[in-house]
Design an enzyme around this catalytic site. Structure first.
Site, PDB file in Angstrom:
ATOM      1  N   CYS A   3       0.846  -1.204   0.107  1.00  0.00           N
ATOM      2  CA  CYS A   3      -0.024  -0.071  -0.022  1.00  0.00           C
ATOM      3  C   CYS A   3       0.957   1.151  -0.032  1.00  0.00           C
ATOM      4  O   CYS A   3       1.631   1.450   1.063  1.00  0.00           O
ATOM      5  CB  CYS A   3      -0.850   0.117   1.469  1.00  0.00           C
ATOM      6  SG  CYS A   3      -1.739   1.505   1.618  1.00  0.00           S
ATOM      7  N   CYS A   6       0.491   3.352   3.093  1.00  0.00           N
ATOM      8  CA  CYS A   6       1.169   2.735   4.207  1.00  0.00           C
ATOM      9  C   CYS A   6       2.798   3.035   4.291  1.00  0.00           C
ATOM     10  O   CYS A   6       3.175   3.495   5.355  1.00  0.00           O
ATOM     11  CB  CYS A   6       0.803   1.444   4.314  1.00  0.00           C
ATOM     12  SG  CYS A   6      -0.716   0.932   5.059  1.00  0.00           S
ATOM     13  N   ASP A  29      -0.427  16.234  -2.081  1.00  0.00           N
ATOM     14  CA  ASP A  29      -0.744  15.368  -3.166  1.00  0.00           C
ATOM     15  C   ASP A  29       0.227  15.635  -4.434  1.00  0.00           C
ATOM     16  O   ASP A  29       0.724  16.781  -4.770  1.00  0.00           O
ATOM     17  CB  ASP A  29      -2.247  15.695  -3.777  1.00  0.00           C
ATOM     18  CG  ASP A  29      -2.752  14.727  -4.779  1.00  0.00           C
ATOM     19  OD1 ASP A  29      -3.700  14.046  -4.241  1.00  0.00           O
ATOM     20  OD2 ASP A  29      -2.095  14.534  -5.779  1.00  0.00           O
ATOM     21  N   HIS A  45      -3.930   1.062   8.591  1.00  0.00           N
ATOM     22  CA  HIS A  45      -4.545   1.004   7.381  1.00  0.00           C
ATOM     23  C   HIS A  45      -6.027   0.587   7.432  1.00  0.00           C
ATOM     24  O   HIS A  45      -6.529  -0.212   7.626  1.00  0.00           O
ATOM     25  CB  HIS A  45      -3.939  -0.426   6.298  1.00  0.00           C
ATOM     26  CG  HIS A  45      -4.300  -0.346   5.236  1.00  0.00           C
ATOM     27  ND1 HIS A  45      -3.793   0.198   4.081  1.00  0.00           N
ATOM     28  CD2 HIS A  45      -5.341  -1.291   4.643  1.00  0.00           C
ATOM     29  CE1 HIS A  45      -4.685  -0.192   3.009  1.00  0.00           C
ATOM     30  NE2 HIS A  45      -5.542  -1.049   3.253  1.00  0.00           N
ATOM     31  N   ASN A  85     -12.649   9.920  -1.698  1.00  0.00           N
ATOM     32  CA  ASN A  85     -13.418   9.264  -2.623  1.00  0.00           C
ATOM     33  C   ASN A  85     -13.624   7.680  -2.024  1.00  0.00           C
ATOM     34  O   ASN A  85     -12.499   7.365  -1.318  1.00  0.00           O
ATOM     35  CB  ASN A  85     -12.638   9.435  -3.912  1.00  0.00           C
ATOM     36  CG  ASN A  85     -12.600  10.777  -4.474  1.00  0.00           C
ATOM     37  OD1 ASN A  85     -13.471  11.300  -4.497  1.00  0.00           O
ATOM     38  ND2 ASN A  85     -11.372  11.146  -5.179  1.00  0.00           N
ATOM     39  N   HIS A  96      -6.336   3.079   0.286  1.00  0.00           N
ATOM     40  CA  HIS A  96      -5.956   3.419   1.975  1.00  0.00           C
ATOM     41  C   HIS A  96      -6.688   4.920   2.266  1.00  0.00           C
ATOM     42  O   HIS A  96      -6.570   5.893   1.303  1.00  0.00           O
ATOM     43  CB  HIS A  96      -4.542   3.707   2.129  1.00  0.00           C
ATOM     44  CG  HIS A  96      -4.065   3.911   3.453  1.00  0.00           C
ATOM     45  ND1 HIS A  96      -3.137   3.158   4.062  1.00  0.00           N
ATOM     46  CD2 HIS A  96      -4.514   5.009   4.232  1.00  0.00           C
ATOM     47  CE1 HIS A  96      -2.878   3.852   5.320  1.00  0.00           C
ATOM     48  NE2 HIS A  96      -3.638   4.954   5.365  1.00  0.00           N
ATOM     49  N   HIS A  98      -8.041   8.364   2.704  1.00  0.00           N
ATOM     50  CA  HIS A  98      -7.343   9.648   2.715  1.00  0.00           C
ATOM     51  C   HIS A  98      -8.465  10.715   2.309  1.00  0.00           C
ATOM     52  O   HIS A  98      -9.358  10.396   1.728  1.00  0.00           O
ATOM     53  CB  HIS A  98      -6.261   9.682   1.600  1.00  0.00           C
ATOM     54  CG  HIS A  98      -6.863   9.293   0.303  1.00  0.00           C
ATOM     55  ND1 HIS A  98      -6.998   7.938  -0.086  1.00  0.00           N
ATOM     56  CD2 HIS A  98      -6.952   9.917  -0.762  1.00  0.00           C
ATOM     57  CE1 HIS A  98      -7.451   7.777  -1.146  1.00  0.00           C
ATOM     58  NE2 HIS A  98      -7.433   9.052  -1.924  1.00  0.00           N
ATOM     59  N   HIS A 100      -9.019  14.653   0.944  1.00  0.00           N
ATOM     60  CA  HIS A 100      -8.295  15.775   0.197  1.00  0.00           C
ATOM     61  C   HIS A 100      -8.882  16.745   0.833  1.00  0.00           C
ATOM     62  O   HIS A 100      -9.788  17.128   1.098  1.00  0.00           O
ATOM     63  CB  HIS A 100      -8.907  15.681  -1.428  1.00  0.00           C
ATOM     64  CG  HIS A 100      -8.670  14.220  -2.110  1.00  0.00           C
ATOM     65  ND1 HIS A 100      -7.546  14.255  -3.085  1.00  0.00           N
ATOM     66  CD2 HIS A 100      -9.168  12.963  -2.168  1.00  0.00           C
ATOM     67  CE1 HIS A 100      -7.575  13.007  -3.591  1.00  0.00           C
ATOM     68  NE2 HIS A 100      -8.508  12.362  -2.893  1.00  0.00           N
TER      69      HIS A 100
HETATM   70  P1  DGP Z   1      -8.033   9.203  -5.092  1.00  0.00           P
HETATM   71  O1  DGP Z   1      -8.451   9.225  -6.411  1.00  0.00           O
HETATM   72  O2  DGP Z   1      -9.199   9.783  -4.012  1.00  0.00           O
HETATM   73  O3  DGP Z   1      -7.646   7.706  -4.504  1.00  0.00           O
HETATM   74  O4  DGP Z   1      -7.083  10.067  -4.671  1.00  0.00           O
HETATM   75  C1  DGP Z   1      -5.398   9.599  -4.584  1.00  0.00           C
HETATM   76  C2  DGP Z   1      -4.613  10.572  -4.662  1.00  0.00           C
HETATM   77  O5  DGP Z   1      -3.427  10.333  -4.303  1.00  0.00           O
HETATM   78  C3  DGP Z   1      -4.286  11.398  -5.905  1.00  0.00           C
HETATM   79  O6  DGP Z   1      -4.625  12.770  -5.961  1.00  0.00           O
HETATM   80  C4  DGP Z   1      -2.958  11.214  -6.279  1.00  0.00           C
HETATM   81  C5  DGP Z   1      -2.326  10.977  -5.056  1.00  0.00           C
HETATM   82  N1  DGP Z   1      -1.025  10.117  -4.816  1.00  0.00           N
HETATM   83  C6  DGP Z   1      -1.083   8.875  -5.394  1.00  0.00           C
HETATM   84  N2  DGP Z   1       0.054   8.402  -5.124  1.00  0.00           N
HETATM   85  C7  DGP Z   1       0.644   9.300  -4.479  1.00  0.00           C
HETATM   86  C8  DGP Z   1       2.081   9.385  -4.133  1.00  0.00           C
HETATM   87  O7  DGP Z   1       2.991   8.452  -4.188  1.00  0.00           O
HETATM   88  N3  DGP Z   1       2.503  10.443  -3.449  1.00  0.00           N
HETATM   89  C9  DGP Z   1       1.638  11.491  -3.179  1.00  0.00           C
HETATM   90  N4  DGP Z   1       1.915  12.756  -2.414  1.00  0.00           N
HETATM   91  N5  DGP Z   1       0.470  11.551  -3.651  1.00  0.00           N
HETATM   92  C10 DGP Z   1       0.038  10.381  -4.249  1.00  0.00           C
END
Ligand code: DGP
Length: 112
Positions: A3, A6, A29, A45, A85, A96, A98, A100
């Site tokens: 993950c 994680c 992000d 997690h 989401n 995982h 999260h 925004h």
């Molecule tokens: P969602 O679509 O709600 O699952 O958003 C996942 C978000 O995670 C997306 O806006 C991009 C962000 N993201 C994915 N991988 C990484 C990463 O390795 N580092 C960071 N900082 N953000 C990430």
């Protein structure tokens, strides 16, 4: 478990971190949708909002207690939007939980 979030929480994948406490971590992000786009994750997690239970909901409490501090640190004085989401229809890409935090401009009224 494989993950990404994680690994970010453990520090094995780097992130531009803004805030951390015992329960959660906030970082920028990688693909910002707004001038300020922060993600807040539980250190435990939890797959999505659909997996919140009485046993793990303290993480949600701690995240929402931290959000005003995170927003203040990020300079979001005019307000912001908090979104999670969930699942296929919610277009969740990282499995995982999260949140925004979006801001830094006037956001559109339409949520989808
Ligand atoms: P969602 O679509 O709600 O699952 O958003 C996942 C978000 O995670 C997306 O806006 C991009 C962000 N993201 C994915 N991988 C990484 C990463 O390795 N580092 C960071 N900082 N953000 C990430």
């Amino acid at each position: 478990m494989d993950c990404i979030f994680c690994k970010i929480a453990e520090g094995t994948i780097p992130s531009k971190q803004l805030y951390e406490n015992e329960y959660c971590l906030a970082f920028h992000d990688i693909n910002p949708q707004t001038p300020v786009h922060i993600l807040v994750i539980p250190k435990l997690h939890i797959g999505s909002a659909d997996e919140v239970t009485e046993k793990n909901s303290v993480y949600l409490q701690k995240i929402f207690e931290a959000i005003p501090q995170i927003a203040k640190q990020a300079g979001l004085t005019g307000g912001y939007r908090v979104i999670t989401n969930c699942g296929e229809d919610g277009c969740q890409s990282v499995k995982h939980l999260h949140f925004h935090i979006l801001g830094g401009k006037k956001l559109p009224e339409n949520m989808g």
